[in-house]
Design a protein around this motif. Structure first.
Motif, PDB file in Angstrom:
ATOM      1  N   GLN A 148       0.825  -1.218   0.000  1.00 21.91           N
ATOM      2  CA  GLN A 148       0.000   0.000   0.000  1.00 21.91           C
ATOM      3  C   GLN A 148       0.849   1.253   0.000  1.00 21.91           C
ATOM      4  O   GLN A 148       0.562   2.232  -0.666  1.00 21.91           O
ATOM      5  N   ARG A 149       1.893   1.197   0.811  1.00 25.05           N
ATOM      6  CA  ARG A 149       2.728   2.376   0.956  1.00 25.05           C
ATOM      7  C   ARG A 149       3.450   2.692  -0.354  1.00 25.05           C
ATOM      8  O   ARG A 149       3.497   3.852  -0.784  1.00 25.05           O
ATOM      9  N   LEU A 150       3.980   1.653  -0.980  1.00 30.06           N
ATOM     10  CA  LEU A 150       4.652   1.871  -2.267  1.00 30.06           C
ATOM     11  C   LEU A 150       3.674   2.465  -3.267  1.00 30.06           C
ATOM     12  O   LEU A 150       3.988   3.415  -3.976  1.00 30.06           O
ATOM     13  N   LYS A 151       2.490   1.897  -3.275  1.00 24.56           N
ATOM     14  CA  LYS A 151       1.486   2.359  -4.225  1.00 24.56           C
ATOM     15  C   LYS A 151       1.122   3.823  -3.983  1.00 24.56           C
ATOM     16  O   LYS A 151       1.005   4.632  -4.909  1.00 24.56           O
ATOM     17  N   LYS A 152       0.981   4.150  -2.715  1.00 24.37           N
ATOM     18  CA  LYS A 152       0.617   5.522  -2.359  1.00 24.37           C
ATOM     19  C   LYS A 152       1.696   6.497  -2.842  1.00 24.37           C
ATOM     20  O   LYS A 152       1.392   7.513  -3.472  1.00 24.37           O
ATOM     21  N   HIS A 153       2.938   6.181  -2.566  1.00 19.43           N
ATOM     22  CA  HIS A 153       4.017   7.068  -3.002  1.00 19.43           C
ATOM     23  C   HIS A 153       4.001   7.252  -4.514  1.00 19.43           C
ATOM     24  O   HIS A 153       4.168   8.349  -5.019  1.00 19.43           O
ATOM     25  N   ILE A 154       3.806   6.145  -5.212  1.00 13.15           N
ATOM     26  CA  ILE A 154       3.860   6.219  -6.671  1.00 13.15           C
ATOM     27  C   ILE A 154       2.658   6.982  -7.209  1.00 13.15           C
ATOM     28  O   ILE A 154       2.781   7.801  -8.111  1.00 13.15           O
ATOM     29  N   ASP A 155       1.512   6.745  -6.593  1.00 11.29           N
ATOM     30  CA  ASP A 155       0.326   7.498  -6.993  1.00 11.29           C
ATOM     31  C   ASP A 155       0.531   8.992  -6.796  1.00 11.29           C
ATOM     32  O   ASP A 155       0.010   9.813  -7.541  1.00 11.29           O
ATOM     33  N   GLU A 156       1.288   9.323  -5.780  1.00  8.23           N
ATOM     34  CA  GLU A 156       1.527  10.746  -5.515  1.00  8.23           C
ATOM     35  C   GLU A 156       2.626  11.312  -6.414  1.00  8.23           C
ATOM     36  O   GLU A 156       3.072  12.439  -6.222  1.00  8.23           O
ATOM     37  N   GLY A 157       3.091  10.471  -7.355  1.00 10.71           N
ATOM     38  CA  GLY A 157       4.037  10.984  -8.345  1.00 10.71           C
ATOM     39  C   GLY A 157       5.495  10.714  -8.017  1.00 10.71           C
ATOM     40  O   GLY A 157       6.401  11.222  -8.673  1.00 10.71           O
ATOM     41  N   MET A 158       5.734   9.912  -6.974  1.00 14.19           N
ATOM     42  CA  MET A 158       7.127   9.633  -6.643  1.00 14.19           C
ATOM     43  C   MET A 158       7.691   8.605  -7.622  1.00 14.19           C
ATOM     44  O   MET A 158       6.996   7.688  -8.027  1.00 14.19           O
TER      45      MET A 158
END
Lengths: 763, 763
Positions: B638-648
């Motif tokens: 989830q955390r990885l996904k969240k970061h990537i969704d936020e453009g990281m």
């Protein structure tokens, strides 16, 4: 270039190429992935049947692209000028355009492709990097960026000892102190003796002694010398410490004027190498049980020093195997058959030409894990006779009538008072250990700054110090080494200024800091070794020696586990005394009540406050440390009391609580360390240094809170949201401190020839 | 005997003697203590004024008892026959009676004295031991008391490999394998080579090879040999592993029939010593980036092996510095200027008489922290030409037309498939590491059983293994060593039975267990060193070598930190695949929901269940481990996904989550280890062994839960009362397991001559 007939016939098929390449790149296609792709292809109504067949075939391992074809795909795709980063379908569209400007890619095709990519778990944008040259990321771009003046920081660290430190550094930077590889033990031991003699010649050996012994009467300087020498060879430091610290100080502190006059000058010049013979095979930690005897003979006015059984032989005695000529021997004084407890005597071992004295038998301890430049030995005494005046008689003596005299009535208490005067060893050792940690961290951090490994797809490799886990391995120890620097400076000053009534507190502080610092060194050097990988395993890179030489620091000058129990017992006693003549019951109740209610931080808002300003606040940190210290102490006291009330033997009760007591000691030491670090930050005037130190202090505090979070959560002092926020803050601080890491190690100002590791050499 | 006039005049004063003695015994009287005593004396209306004065004087340091007087008090008190243990006032009363049978001590006097003792914080009953001979406590009386048949346990551990294990043990117990101290590197290296030759002569080198190469075709046996040899010298094991494992298996698994025929027999007999040349100075962990080239020349049908820059030299290569004649070299294959990724080639280094081949330059890595019996070297190739048939061509080849051919289309995937076949190294190493841990634990536990230090007042000294903290240092590692024994046996079997589709899972399992086991070994041997004190520091007691030789195990065969990241990535992939073609979003939501609600254990009663039966329950343990594994995995995803969704950038996102990912891997491995241990317990038929193993398994589980308690508390999976109860249970299990400790180490059945440490010798 791409010989496929289908692609030539319908260039629109190129839109699939980036996706296909990406799928084949790293893994075999799974059935799920194949079926996902089938669905995608089925939906493309613009495809002819042969085209669909061709696309499906290219998903089949037996018919898929061969290595050469796959390479040609990549080349084709990379031939597209990618100014911006695009998703795979947009790269595919560009490929189509490259073939034929006029082909139109409908928006629905993009949508279908993107959906498929998502279902396949591909990060389309990321996958695009494969085809782009260069890939900058935050991780790639992070780097060294110091926020303070390194030289100013060195001044903060060195304080009023700066001149002496420079002087010692100059000596150990001399070519005669260059490291050598030793073929054998005798060679190494002679070199270390030679180095000690060089130091003695320059007056460092006698530094703490009175002026008539060619000393400077400067105990503070003695510690500074030990600490600074520890950037060099640690066998040298220990040999130095045995001769001038243990042997010299035992004569100085346990003897009287006559002994000082007789011995100190020759000890300080190393004309008279000697030993400190306390530990016996049978009694290491429990020194009260030493069995060597010193029997007084009033007719001859002599003592007879004797080893009554093999377990009573003196063991691990530094300087004994080869060089020692005399020793301070701890032995039970017997007068007229009455045992007056352990006292200290100067006993000869060898003549000046190295011949053993009659009645003395010495065995070599042989090779050790480290410190092989120190000649440790085993000593047996067979009725060795010494004159009456060689009893070190500051705390006890035999008078003219052959009677025992001492200002301290209890044998136990007298012995522990004697030991107390020797507490300096427990200051010198952690300071030496800290220097070894600083050297290890300097090597590992420099290596991590230069060493690059892995990187983003299509981008350059990244310095390993940019990896978060690598930061987590090295930044908290870096912060802790600064914390301990100030704590040990404080301990030293307390020791130098001590009044009699503070003696026990300072002894406990020294014992606790000795244990905490040396464990820290062992753990840190282990981390440094691993952080330097194979390079760290090569002896030339010095972590080998640093680690192996310091490994015994956790054992000698008091086994760490035993010391921590002593600290805890001291805390329990202080705790009792603080409350004066309150009844013990009352105290427990009082403390418990206080711990339960009066701690303001433990309110429903604070326990889950995750505000960054709060988490970084010095006040929050210190309160949390103090709370832990007090609460653990009072719960340990309560627990002991409960067991005893229930009829448990106090020895058993203490045993049951050992783990708890270790935490009592640890919480105490951690509070002191934090308190002193905060104080040092506040006293720093240079703004750049101050803010860099502040950040380190925050890291030390939060890292320690994170380590102890299980306890805080159990207590309800923090909730899970807060401990999680602390973890995040620790990661962030590691990331920030990393920028100063090189400068913070440079500020230790360790001579380059002492660092010596090829992996750490400045380019 | 007591010359004091007052005592003679009024023997009733003797009632104070035990209390006075106790007060003076260990410390200087504090003002509070003195005032407490004054109050006591004031209340005694039966005392005359001079008697009061005398009693008060005896509290004054300047007028108090001198050492001799204090001793005479003790003797006097000890002259009382103390059948039962009494409080101080009762001992005093007995003293009074001894003087004069007729004197009556009023109950009120006892009461006053007892109150004073309490106020002074004295444990009256305990203090009484000072005057009694012998003092038995639970701690004193605890001892060895094994609950199972040692030989049966050895059978459980050895399983179907018992015969081979016996055979190997017989060899390493031969006098030719006696340990020696080495004067220098060449001497040590020759001895280790000699030992390897002895082993080869007896057929152990070729054990895994086909019969035509004089082998037994028994890969399982090969691991058993590695593991058993690890009770002996670890340089020998690594040299053995380099020759027969790395060099031999690379030819076996990466080459084809022609290579097997050509080389295996001479490798197995050690006629042809060789190397495994993968790691380069610039690329250790990131082997995909290797830079050595192998350029194909179709006119000559040769490859040219070349080191294009100093960073591309092969480094740390075992067998290279002195003995190696050929090497499996990993290099990028270049055909017609096209790079086909890293492949493997057999390259000559030296002729049979040891002369270097033209174009090969070798440097000696020199002294290392350990494993100095292995001759590691650095290799540079300057356009060394080899025939076409010396490309190891199982996974890739150059065909008759000079074209590249491979069943695997992607260079990356081909390389990792090649590496995958070599995963055996990641099984051999942790099994070797575990043997070293077992030896260390055997030494430390035997020492702790024999070594006595401290004891209750007036009682005998106690074996240090009876101390709770000492148990905490050694019992959990003992339990973990059993746990890992079964886990590594499971890993081996999975590897031997592997199907293609399991390859990645097994590689991850091997990587994770390699990291977990070798870290365990490093930590355990450190604990053993410290637990043996100064004795542990002497090389003769073997922990030196065990520790230093295994220290690099955390680095070679894959750096542990990097391996744990690989494991985590594999887990994330498996996690994705397990859910088939569900959209990634859906999966995250699903898992989160599941973690939040469906775990039955997380109910208000269970989270604070401190019932011992519950805490010791296998089901509770495994559920808790599985919960942690799943929850951490899903939160990391989830955390990885969240970061990537936020453009990281995904590279940055992975970096930010590194610490989290390490926990993913750890939780996975811990679950596997527990699961296999529980299974092994259930499959054990001998009742004695089964129940001893069950206890160890409970200790492993609870110790691990305790270690991870911060996380469980954060999650609300347990409350503080429960984690505290677990801590108590761990202490209790340590106390219980201690009784079996000697037998559990004896069951390892390590040859006595391999243990060799004088402190661990059976009497």
């Amino acid at each position: 270039m791409l010989h496929s007939e289908e692609l030539q016939k319908n260039p629109k098929l190129y839109i699939f190429l980036p996706l296909y390449y990406t799928l084949w790149m790293d893994s075999v296609l799974t059935p799920t992935e194949i079926s996902e792709m089938q669905k995608l292809i089925d939906r493309q109504l613009w495809l002819s049947k042969p085209e669909k067949m061709w696309l499906l075939d290219k998903l089949d391992p037996s018919k898929g692209p061969d290595p050469k074809e796959l390479k040609s795909w990549k080349k084709k795709i990379k031939s597209i000028e990618l100014n911006h980063l695009h998703g795979l379908s947009h790269i595919g569209a560009a490929l189509v355009k490259q073939q034929d400007e006029d082909i139109i890619i409908e928006e629905s095709i993009h949508r279908d492709l993107q959906e498929a990519e998502e279902a396949l778990g591909l990060l389309s944008r990321e996958a695009g990097y494969t085809f782009k040259s260069g890939h900058q990321t935050i991780t790639t771009e992070h780097n060294e960026d110091r926020s303070f003046n390194t030289q100013k920081m060195t001044e903060v660290l060195d304080g009023d000892q700066a001149n002496l430190i420079k002087k010692v550094k100059a000596v150990i930077s001399d070519p005669t102190f260059a490291y050598r590889e030793f073929d054998n033990l005798p060679d190494q031991r002679e070199q270390v003796l030679q180095w000690c003699q060089d130091l003695a010649k320059q007056g460092f050996g006698a530094w703490a002694f009175p002026e008539y012994a060619k000393g400077k009467n400067d105990m503070k300087g003695y510690f500074t010398i030990m600490e600074t020498l520890s950037y060099h060879d640690l066998s040298l430091v220990i040999k130095f410490g045995v001769q001038f610290g243990l042997w010299g100080m035992s004569v100085y502190f346990l003897g009287s004027e006559k002994h000082h006059q007789k011995y100190l000058k020759d000890i300080g010049s190393l004309k008279l190498p000697g030993c400190f013979a306390m530990t016996e095979t049978g009694h290491g930690s429990n020194v009260r049980g030493l069995e060597t005897t010193a029997t007084y003979d009033h007719t001859q006015k002599t003592f007879t020093i004797h080893t009554p059984n093999p377990d009573a032989r003196k063991e691990y005695i530094g300087n004994a195997a080869v060089h020692g000529q005399k020793a301070t021997v701890f032995a039970k004084l017997i007068i007229d058959g009455e045992d007056y407890g352990v006292n200290a005597f100067v006993v000869p071992l060898r003549s000046e030409d190295g011949k053993l004295v009659e009645g003395v038998r010495i065995e070599d301890c042989g090779r050790k894990m480290g410190l092989n430049g120190v000649d440790n030995g085993v000593i047996y005494f067979d009725n060795v006779i010494i004159p009456k005046e060689d009893m070190l008689d500051k705390f006890a003596a035999v008078n003219g009538q052959g009677e025992f005299e001492s200002p301290i009535n209890s044998d136990n208490r007298r012995f522990f008072t004697m030991l107390g005067t020797l507490v300096g060893g427990r200051i010198g050792i952690p300071r030496s250990a800290l220097s070894a940690s600083k050297t290890g961290l300097t090597i590992a951090i420099r290596h991590a700054e230069k060493r690059k490994q892995f990187g983003p797809e299509g981008g350059e490799e990244v310095p390993i110090l940019n990896y978060r886990l690598h930061q987590r391995r090295l930044m908290p120890p870096l912060a802790t080494s600064y914390a301990l620097h100030f704590a040990l400076r404080y301990l030293t000053q307390r020791f130098l200024d001590r009044k009699e009534e503070e003696a026990q507190e300072i002894e406990a502080l020294a014992a606790g800091l000795k244990a905490y610092s040396t464990w820290f060194t062992t753990a840190t050097l282990q981390e440094c070794r691993e952080a330097c990988g194979g390079k760290g395993y090569l002896s030339e890179n010095r972590i080998d020696d640093l680690k192996n030489d310091t490994d015994v620091y956790t054992t000698f000058e008091g086994d760490n586990v035993v010391l921590m129990q002593l600290v805890a017992k001291n805390r329990l006693t202080e705790f009792k005394q603080e409350f004066g003549n309150m009844n013990m019951f009352t105290i427990f109740n009082f403390i418990t009540a206080q711990a339960k209610t009066s701690i303001v931080e433990k309110n429903p808002i604070t326990v889950r406050n995750t505000d960054s300003a709060h988490l970084l606040d010095f006040g929050f940190h210190l309160n949390a440390f103090v709370y832990r210290e007090k609460a653990i102490l009072s719960s340990a006291a309560q627990r002991l009391k409960k067991h005893i009330d229930e009829g448990m033997d106090s020895f058993d009760a203490t045993n049951v609580a050992q783990h708890h007591l270790q935490n009592v000691a640890q919480a105490y030491i951690e509070r002191v360390v934090l308190e002193q670090f905060q104080k040092a930050v506040e006293e720093t005037t240079d703004e750049g240094c101050k803010s860099a130190l502040k950040q380190l202090c925050q890291l030390y505090a939060l890292f320690t809170l994170e380590k102890n979070r299980g306890w805080y959560l159990e207590q309800g002092y923090m909730e899970g949201v807060k401990t999680k926020a602390i973890r995040k803050e620790v990661n962030q601080l590691c990331w920030e401190v990393r920028k100063n890491a090189m400068a913070l190690t440079n500020a230790f100002d360790i001579p380059e020839n002492c660092i010596a590791a090829p992996i750490a050499m400045k380019d």
